[in-house]
Design a protein around this motif. Structure first.
Motif, PDB file in Angstrom:
ATOM      1  N   UNK A   5       0.945  -1.496   0.391  1.00 41.62           N
ATOM      2  CA  UNK A   5       0.108   0.111  -0.109  1.00 41.62           C
ATOM      3  C   UNK A   5       0.513   1.579   0.155  1.00 41.62           C
ATOM      4  N   UNK A   6       0.373   2.460  -0.304  1.00 42.76           N
ATOM      5  CA  UNK A   6       1.129   3.203  -1.158  1.00 42.76           C
ATOM      6  C   UNK A   6       0.411   5.036  -0.277  1.00 42.76           C
ATOM      7  N   UNK A   7       1.216   5.097   0.222  1.00 41.01           N
ATOM      8  CA  UNK A   7       0.552   6.852   1.318  1.00 41.01           C
ATOM      9  C   UNK A   7       1.527   8.284   0.151  1.00 41.01           C
ATOM     10  N   UNK A   8       0.093   8.742  -0.994  1.00 43.34           N
ATOM     11  CA  UNK A   8       0.893   9.536  -2.155  1.00 43.34           C
ATOM     12  C   UNK A   8       1.159  10.797  -1.247  1.00 43.34           C
ATOM     13  N   UNK A   9       0.719  10.434  -0.168  1.00 43.11           N
ATOM     14  CA  UNK A   9       0.718  12.081   0.653  1.00 43.11           C
ATOM     15  C   UNK A   9       2.391  12.743   0.933  1.00 43.11           C
ATOM     16  N   UNK A  10       2.607  11.283   1.257  1.00 48.90           N
ATOM     17  CA  UNK A  10       4.276  11.185   1.412  1.00 48.90           C
ATOM     18  C   UNK A  10       5.216  11.353   0.611  1.00 48.90           C
ATOM     19  N   UNK A  11       5.025  10.946  -0.557  1.00 46.27           N
ATOM     20  CA  UNK A  11       5.544  10.661  -1.842  1.00 46.27           C
ATOM     21  C   UNK A  11       6.512  12.276  -2.472  1.00 46.27           C
ATOM     22  N   UNK A  27       5.121   2.545 -11.214  1.00 50.18           N
ATOM     23  CA  UNK A  27       5.122   3.567 -12.023  1.00 50.18           C
ATOM     24  C   UNK A  27       5.034   4.706 -11.732  1.00 50.18           C
ATOM     25  N   UNK A  28       5.453   5.499 -12.533  1.00 52.99           N
ATOM     26  CA  UNK A  28       5.876   6.956 -11.986  1.00 52.99           C
ATOM     27  C   UNK A  28       4.538   7.610 -12.808  1.00 52.99           C
ATOM     28  N   UNK A  29       4.092   8.776 -12.333  1.00 49.03           N
ATOM     29  CA  UNK A  29       2.890   9.274 -12.463  1.00 49.03           C
ATOM     30  C   UNK A  29       2.744  11.158 -12.612  1.00 49.03           C
ATOM     31  N   UNK A  30       2.679  11.596 -13.663  1.00 48.76           N
ATOM     32  CA  UNK A  30       2.128  13.051 -13.854  1.00 48.76           C
ATOM     33  C   UNK A  30       1.298  13.184 -13.098  1.00 48.76           C
ATOM     34  N   UNK A  31       0.994  12.760 -12.130  1.00 51.24           N
ATOM     35  CA  UNK A  31       0.241  13.829 -10.952  1.00 51.24           C
ATOM     36  C   UNK A  31       0.363  14.229  -9.677  1.00 51.24           C
ATOM     37  N   UNK A  32       0.238  14.710  -8.975  1.00 56.02           N
ATOM     38  CA  UNK A  32       0.968  15.306  -8.145  1.00 56.02           C
ATOM     39  C   UNK A  32       0.158  15.265  -6.650  1.00 56.02           C
ATOM     40  N   UNK A  35       1.717  18.130  -2.005  1.00 61.26           N
ATOM     41  CA  UNK A  35       2.386  19.106  -1.336  1.00 61.26           C
ATOM     42  C   UNK A  35       3.111  19.704  -2.974  1.00 61.26           C
ATOM     43  N   UNK A  36       2.594  19.065  -3.567  1.00 59.19           N
ATOM     44  CA  UNK A  36       3.742  19.550  -5.535  1.00 59.19           C
ATOM     45  C   UNK A  36       4.296  18.171  -6.207  1.00 59.19           C
ATOM     46  N   UNK A  37       4.267  17.033  -5.860  1.00 61.20           N
ATOM     47  CA  UNK A  37       5.165  16.141  -5.760  1.00 61.20           C
ATOM     48  C   UNK A  37       4.631  15.304  -7.104  1.00 61.20           C
ATOM     49  N   UNK A  38       5.559  15.241  -8.066  1.00 60.11           N
ATOM     50  CA  UNK A  38       4.596  13.721  -8.827  1.00 60.11           C
ATOM     51  C   UNK A  38       5.631  12.270  -7.774  1.00 60.11           C
ATOM     52  N   UNK A  39       3.884  11.377  -7.858  1.00 64.86           N
ATOM     53  CA  UNK A  39       3.437  10.241  -7.020  1.00 64.86           C
ATOM     54  C   UNK A  39       3.945   9.000  -8.391  1.00 64.86           C
ATOM     55  N   UNK A  40       3.931   8.154  -7.586  1.00 60.12           N
ATOM     56  CA  UNK A  40       3.852   6.779  -8.429  1.00 60.12           C
ATOM     57  C   UNK A  40       2.892   5.437  -8.096  1.00 60.12           C
TER      58      UNK A  40
END
Length: 65
Positions: A5-11, A27-32, A35-40
């Motif tokens: 499981x992932x917590x995208x807010x920490x990425x 896979x890397x995503x173009x979504x942020x 905090x404005x970081x691109x997530x996986x």
């Protein structure tokens, strides 16, 4: 089998996990995130629950259940 499981807010978009995954299940995503970081994203069909992403992640994004 273990599930990741992932917590995208920490990425922070470092992508270390992408290179560490032996099954190319991350896979890397173009979504942020907030905090404005691109997530996986983890492809659960490819993931074998090996924990390599968990071990290499400096931001504690991953949880293995």
């Amino acid at each position: 089998m273990a599930k990741v499981r992932t917590d995208s807010d920490l990425c922070k978009g470092c992508r270390l996990c992408v290179g560490a995954c032996p099954k190319n299940a991350i896979e890397p995503l173009k979504e942020v995130n907030k905090k404005g970081y691109e997530i996986i994203r983890v492809n659960e069909e490819l993931c074998i629950g090996c924990g390599q992403c968990y071990k290499i992640c400096p931001d504690y994004v991953f949880t293995i259940e």
